[in-house]
Scaffold this active site. Structure first.
Site, mmCIF file in Angstrom:
data_model
loop_
_atom_site.group_PDB
_atom_site.id
_atom_site.type_symbol
_atom_site.label_atom_id
_atom_site.label_comp_id
_atom_site.label_asym_id
_atom_site.label_seq_id
_atom_site.Cartn_x
_atom_site.Cartn_y
_atom_site.Cartn_z
ATOM 1 N N ARG A 149 0.844 -1.201 0.000
ATOM 2 C CA ARG A 149 0.000 0.000 0.000
ATOM 3 C C ARG A 149 0.879 1.250 0.000
ATOM 4 O O ARG A 149 1.771 1.401 0.833
ATOM 5 C CB ARG A 149 -0.905 -0.006 1.224
ATOM 6 C CG ARG A 149 -1.710 1.285 1.437
ATOM 7 C CD ARG A 149 -2.572 1.178 2.682
ATOM 8 N NE ARG A 149 -3.289 2.396 3.003
ATOM 9 C CZ ARG A 149 -3.067 3.155 4.076
ATOM 10 N NH1 ARG A 149 -2.117 2.796 4.954
ATOM 11 N NH2 ARG A 149 -3.758 4.244 4.296
ATOM 12 N N ARG A 160 -7.514 18.059 7.405
ATOM 13 C CA ARG A 160 -6.405 17.868 8.344
ATOM 14 C C ARG A 160 -5.995 19.209 8.937
ATOM 15 O O ARG A 160 -6.219 20.265 8.330
ATOM 16 C CB ARG A 160 -5.202 17.222 7.640
ATOM 17 C CG ARG A 160 -5.386 15.750 7.312
ATOM 18 C CD ARG A 160 -4.117 15.141 6.746
ATOM 19 N NE ARG A 160 -4.255 13.707 6.504
ATOM 20 C CZ ARG A 160 -3.976 12.774 7.395
ATOM 21 N NH1 ARG A 160 -3.535 13.138 8.600
ATOM 22 N NH2 ARG A 160 -4.132 11.499 7.113
ATOM 23 N N LYS A 187 -13.180 2.695 0.461
ATOM 24 C CA LYS A 187 -12.878 2.715 1.894
ATOM 25 C C LYS A 187 -14.126 3.156 2.662
ATOM 26 O O LYS A 187 -14.696 4.208 2.381
ATOM 27 C CB LYS A 187 -11.713 3.656 2.182
ATOM 28 C CG LYS A 187 -10.393 3.170 1.604
ATOM 29 C CD LYS A 187 -9.289 4.191 1.793
ATOM 30 C CE LYS A 187 -8.919 4.372 3.263
ATOM 31 N NZ LYS A 187 -7.792 5.325 3.424
ATOM 32 N N THR A 224 -6.594 -0.971 10.039
ATOM 33 C CA THR A 224 -6.336 0.017 11.087
ATOM 34 C C THR A 224 -6.026 -0.593 12.451
ATOM 35 O O THR A 224 -6.858 -1.286 13.043
ATOM 36 C CB THR A 224 -7.507 1.023 11.255
ATOM 37 O OG1 THR A 224 -7.977 1.429 9.969
ATOM 38 C CG2 THR A 224 -7.034 2.246 12.034
#
Length: 585
Positions: A32, A73, A214, A272
């Protein structure tokens, strides 16, 4: 071979080619590349290194590019900033962070008083008090240190940010240029978002790149049915999901999404913090080991490592640990029972579903060593994996991209195999693939699943299901007398049968033009180097009713006394005893 695959995130701890190779040797199936960190140039270099490792290793190694997506963010900061509980902070778009002002990459002014704003995966929690223009004033409920570019979550509030920004488009162009196998689409809300990613890839000439959706927003959970139908794969991104949704809901959401994906035959990745403590420790916690085991029991296709392999101190050891946990669970009786209880039904009207489900049970009934799928697009192989058979699934495909994309599918060992135009070529490719994958040896039974041309032509339809015996071909010739026999080889240069053991296959050299001397009833079959159909050996074979082929010179590696199978109908000599009677025993 493990059935559940391992996805590893590459980063500073694992970006050199030697470490990538060690990760692959330890069990990594998918590398990834996280577009939220690093540069385009860095990701291009990583893709090149992964490709080199894939070329050098036996197992397939895919590349997945994970887009940053419409993510909010905090601004970059040289050192962590303390956000104190009980204080008030201002959120606004910008590039600085201080204890009183947290600037972000996008405006969050769509929130309303009373809404919750979470920072850094929920470690810092604030409550909105008022909004003045584009500035949000919030009270800090729980504080802590805020690092650079921490994630910002406005639980339950859609900030209406474009799905693809220019940075994402640049990464999609990179995916097209570098032939990336899979693209993970972040923060999708519904199937339209999945189609937008796919359409953009097609626009850039990468229509064959698989799109992995996702699931990290509550809207995606609500629209999971349409997303699974639209996507080529699904990733359960539990970090953001656990911030967006109540934490206690995440385990149930995980199980439901995995179940839905398995039922649809869509690969699903559980991600995760699976072994998060191994970022700094050689051993995971018992809770983490149980977390991995739980995902395996749930039926996930793959488990993913993030910071553990990207920035952790023990990237290779982490993959080895993950592999051991997965292998231990898959070898347990409990796992076998769970897998057998959860075999999904075939989708009505989908012929490949019906054939693939039949292959699963047929493999058990005939004690097959493997199911071998011949699949140009990967569709048939994924259907075989959907029903979670108890034997390995080997996929032979003439497309290298498909070979790599199947690296994320449960239980599939994908191999390059040349295009097969007829049934004989199909079986030959199936046998070669099974032997190459080391899942079968000469004499083993395999179940072959393939799509053959029909009239009118049908696309992506597996319509051929065949039980076949794996056999190493020693020699091929011309059929003289049909029949099949397994017996030891006995060479005779001049026809003398005295030294020939009872029940042997008489092997005659080139130039033999004499007659047999001795008891011809000893002969169980004849292999002649001369290619005639009517000579003396052929007359004897017909009178005895034993199989014979001509035009064959057995290799010197087949010694006298070695058992071979002579198939007079196919005019083939196989290594070992591959007769039906032996297989039944």
């Amino acid at each position: 071979m493990r059935n559940v695959k391992i996805v590893c995130t590459l980063g500073p701890a694992s970006e050199d080619r030697a470490t990538i190779r060690r990760l692959a040797d330890s069990g990594m199936s998918v590398a990834r590349l996280n577009a939220s960190h690093g540069t385009l140039e860095n990701r291009a270099q990583l893709a090149e290194r992964v490709r080199a490792v894939d070329s050098a290793t036996e197992a397939s190694l895919a590349i997945m590019l994970d887009l940053a997506g419409p993510e909010v963010r905090t601004a970059e900061t040289d050192s962590p900033v303390e956000i104190a509980a009980g204080s008030t902070v201002r959120f606004q778009e910008g590039s600085t962070v201080s204890p009183r002002t947290v600037e972000t990459t996008h405006s969050i002014a769509a929130v309303e008083p009373g809404d919750t704003v979470l920072l850094d995966d929920g470690r810092i929690e604030t409550t909105v008090e008022r909004i003045e223009g584009e500035t949000v004033h919030a009270r800090v409920e729980s504080g802590g240190e805020l690092g650079s570019r921490a994630g910002v979550t406005t639980r339950g509030v859609d900030l209406d940010i474009d799905l693809l920004e220019e940075a994402d488009r640049e990464n999609l162009r990179l995916a097209a240029d570098r032939g990336i196998d899979l693209v993970a689409a972040s923060f999708v809300r519904d199937s339209e978002d999945v189609y937008e990613i796919a359409d953009t890839l097609e626009e850039y000439g990468a229509e064959d790149t698989a799109v992995v959706a996702k699931i990290e927003r509550s809207a995606a959970v609500e629209n999971i049915g349409s997303i699974v139908a639209a996507a080529d794969g699904v990733m359960i991104a539990r970090g953001d999901l656990g911030v967006e949704c109540p934490l206690e809901d995440v385990p149930v959401i995980q199980k439901r999404i995995i179940r839905r994906c398995v039922d649809a035959g869509v690969p699903v990745i559980t991600a995760t913090e699976m072994l998060d403590s191994m970022v700094a420790s050689r051993r995971p916690t018992r809770a983490e080991a149980s977390d991995v085991a739980n995902a395996v029991f749930d039926g996930t296709d793959a488990v993913m490592l993030s910071g553990e392999t990207a920035v952790g101190e023990y990237p290779v050891e982490t993959v080895e640990t993950m592999s051991r946990i997965v292998g231990r669970i898959e070898g347990s009786e409990e796992y076998a029972e769970t897998r057998d209880r959860r075999v999904p039904a075939a989708e009505p009207g989908v012929r490949t579903d019906a054939v693939a489900r039949s292959a699963r049970y047929l493999a058990d009934d005939v004690d097959a060593a493997a199911i071998v799928c011949l699949s140009e697009s990967g569709y048939t192989a994924r259907k075989a994996a959907k029903f979670r058979p108890s034997v390995p699934v080997v996929a032979a495909t003439p497309d290298d991209r498909v070979r790599r994309q199947l690296a994320v599918s449960w239980g599939v060992d994908a191999r390059y195999g040349s295009y097969a135009a007829d049934i004989d070529s199909v079986l030959e490719t199936a046998v070669e693939s099974a032997l190459e994958a080391d899942v079968a040896t000469s004499g083993d039974t395999i179940v072959v699943l393939a799509g053959m041309m029909t009239d009118p032509p049908e696309a992506d339809v597996a319509n051929t299901l065949k039980v076949h015996v794996v056999a190493e071909t020693v020699a091929t010739g011309r059929s003289v007398v049909t029949g099949q026999v397994a017996a030891p080889v006995g060479r005779t240069a001049d026809g003398d049968l005295d030294a020939l053991p009872e029940g042997s296959i008489a092997v005659l050299p080139a130039g033999f033009d004499g007659e047999f001397d001795g008891d011809v009833s000893k002969i169980a079959g004849i292999v002649a180097a001369e290619s005639g159909l009517t000579g003396y050996p052929a007359i004897v074979a017909r009178e005895l009713g034993v199989p014979m082929i001509s035009g064959v010179t057995l290799p010197s590696s087949i010694e006298d006394g070695a058992v071979v199978t002579l198939d007079g109908e196919r005019a083939v000599v196989y290594e070992g005893d591959v007769t039906a009677d032996t297989r039944q025993r």
